[in-house]
Write an enzyme that holds these catalytic residues in place. Structure first.
Site, PDB file in Angstrom:
ATOM      1  CE  LYS A  78     -20.834  11.032  24.281  1.00 50.45           C
ATOM      2  NZ  LYS A  78     -21.762  10.184  23.498  1.00 50.45           N
ATOM      3  CB  SER A 157     -24.971  12.449  22.838  1.00 54.45           C
ATOM      4  OG  SER A 157     -24.286  11.209  22.902  1.00 54.45           O
ATOM      5  CB  SER A 181     -24.792   9.273  20.335  1.00 57.55           C
ATOM      6  OG  SER A 181     -26.054   9.728  20.745  1.00 57.55           O
TER       7      SER A 181
END
Length: 492
Positions: A78, A157, A181
């Site tokens: 990420k 997210s 998330s």
């Protein structure tokens, strides 16, 4: 040879150990898959040359008998984790071009254990969002399609990470979970997502959103894969004052498949008004699966759950307002300044140009609740309610081993839906936020399909630092649910 991108992390690890293929072959297969599915926009920065270089080094290590826990396994990172010499943006314009000169502890742990980095996965800007539509680099598209053919959000997210794993662009990915998330996008994309206990994985080198909530975790195809990856990510870090000084258990060994006699809590407060019937049915099916496996189902109460979302949207923006103050064009971030501008002008222009609408919204909310005259009314009160939420869980865990609840109130929705209503968007996190506020481990497992054929997940919430129990129960739930659907309409 089977398509190498269809393998689980565990299968790929075992195949590498047996010499069925090399890390270079495994990595090349995933690079091709990334190239073929660029339409999903799952990555902000692809690093194919670095991946091949890491894979070659990994094959050389294995030849010497020095294989680590994740040796030769290609994964996505990420783009919130600082990676040495590789652009790290947090999906924000203000950090475009930033190449850290250091490695985050979590990625360093993974790479020291032999993991191969395919690239930096897309996300909501500064991890603020639950749809992955706020990225400066464009929204991620869920590899699953709605019945009407519309593009769906992957959740957020960590939407790029979830999409990459679901579409077989990476064997696994790192995510971060502040209010859901990891778990919510895992549910939307039909994969497994684990938010560890706060403090289990170091936050050092992870771009901060809300420091008392942020926690890194694995996003994988199976529960076993999550156990393997967490073991390679976790560990005490002296550079992070909130990192727990605890040994890392053998999480994979916890997957015994036996939950007889264990007590599973069912919180009545999670049966919220207006919840779709298919979510209720999914939950009831999950309860039946665990009961059939020999667990005892116990009703529990978490009375302060109804205040969790409001509490979160005071605490998280307040911490974001403080954390993001450093991005002012002077200390950090891109500078926007015209000749003759004052320092204040530069601050305002840099931040207005660098931050997207959602980040600006949360900074303003956070600054407001921390301002003189409102601090006690909002922020201090929210901290007291947060403590009550933690105490509710502590009381429940006096009688049960883990808690079962839905992960999200719906399946993935179409891109563009709910965009004009931030509150409706925030409600996507209604089931994930309580465990985040309490700092507890939570695991989302895909357990069924919606009426439109989209994945739905259930989550297991555990006691602090008891990921082993969460993983054990999760493994049994996964076996019973036998979720084999993929976004490509394949079984496997």
């Amino acid at each position: 040879m089977t398509d190498l991108t269809n393998l689980t992390l565990a299968d790929a690890r075992d195949g590498l150990a047996k010499g069925d293929y090399t890390s270079v072959e495994l990595t090349e297969a995933h690079i091709k898959s990334m190239e073929a599915h660029r339409n999903l926009n799952a990555f902000i920065t692809e690093t194919p040359e670095k991946a091949i270089e890491m894979a070659k080094a990994s094959d050389a290590k294995r030849a010497k008998g020095e294989a680590g826990k994740m040796e030769g396994l290609p994964i996505a990172i990420k783009d919130l984790f600082c990676t040495e010499g590789v652009q790290t943006t947090a999906a924000s314009h203000i950090l475009e071009g930033f190449k850290p000169q250091y490695e985050s502890t979590v990625t360093a742990n993974l790479f020291n254990n032999g993991a191969v980095m395919l690239g930096k996965a897309n996300l909501d800007e500064f991890a603020m969002g639950s749809s992955n539509t706020s990225s400066y680099y464009g929204n991620v598209i869920n590899p699953w399609k709605g019945k009407d053919g519309k593009d769906l959000v992957p959740g957020g997210s960590s939407g790029g990470s979830a999409a990459a794993v679901a579409a077989h662009l990476a064997l696994a990915a790192t995510g971060t979970d502040t209010g859901g998330s990891i778990r919510q996008p895992a549910s939307y994309c039909g994969i497994v997502g684990l938010k560890p206990t706060y403090g289990r994985c170091s936050r050092w080198g992870v771009v901060a959103f809300a420091s008392s909530l942020d926690q890194a975790g694995p996003m994988t195809k199976t529960v076993r894969d999550a156990a393997i990856m967490l073991g390679a990510m976790a560990g005490h870090d002296a550079k992070d004052s909130t990192s727990a000084p605890m040994a890392v258990p053998d999480f994979e060994a916890a997957l015994t498949g036996d939950i007889r006699g264990m007590k599973i809590g069912i919180p009545k407060e999670y049966r919220v008004d207006g919840m779709p019937e298919e979510i209720n049915k999914l939950w009831d099916n999950g309860i039946a699966m665990l009961r059939d496996a020999g667990a005892e189902v116990v009703d529990v109460t978490l009375p302060h759950t109804k205040y969790a979302l409001g509490t979160y949207y005071i605490v998280a923006p307040a911490e974001a307002s403080s954390n993001l103050a450093r991005y002012d064009g002077l200390r950090y971030g891109q500078r926007v300044m015209d000749e003759g501008d004052s320092l204040d002008d530069m601050y305002m222009k840099s931040r207005a140009a660098g931050f997207g609408k959602e980040v600006q919204r949360r900074i303003m909310i956070g600054t407001y609740v921390l301002s003189a005259g409102y601090y006690d009314a909002y922020y201090n009160k929210a901290l007291k309610v947060r403590r009550r939420i933690y105490e509710d869980f502590a009381t429940a865990f006096g009688t049960v081993d883990t808690i079962l609840a839905p992960t999200a109130p719906s399946a993935a929705f179409a891109i563009g839906d709910n965009e004009d209503d931030p509150v409706k968007m925030y409600l996507n996190d209604v089931f994930t936020v309580p465990a985040s506020l309490a700092g507890l481990p939570g695991l989302s497992v895909p357990t069924g399909l919606s009426a439109d054929g989209l994945p739905l997940g259930l989550q297991l919430i555990g006691k602090p630092f008891d990921e082993e129990t969460v993983l054990r129960v999760g493994g049994v739930l996964e076996s019973a649910a036998n979720f084999t659907a993929t976004p490509f309409g394949q079984e496997g």
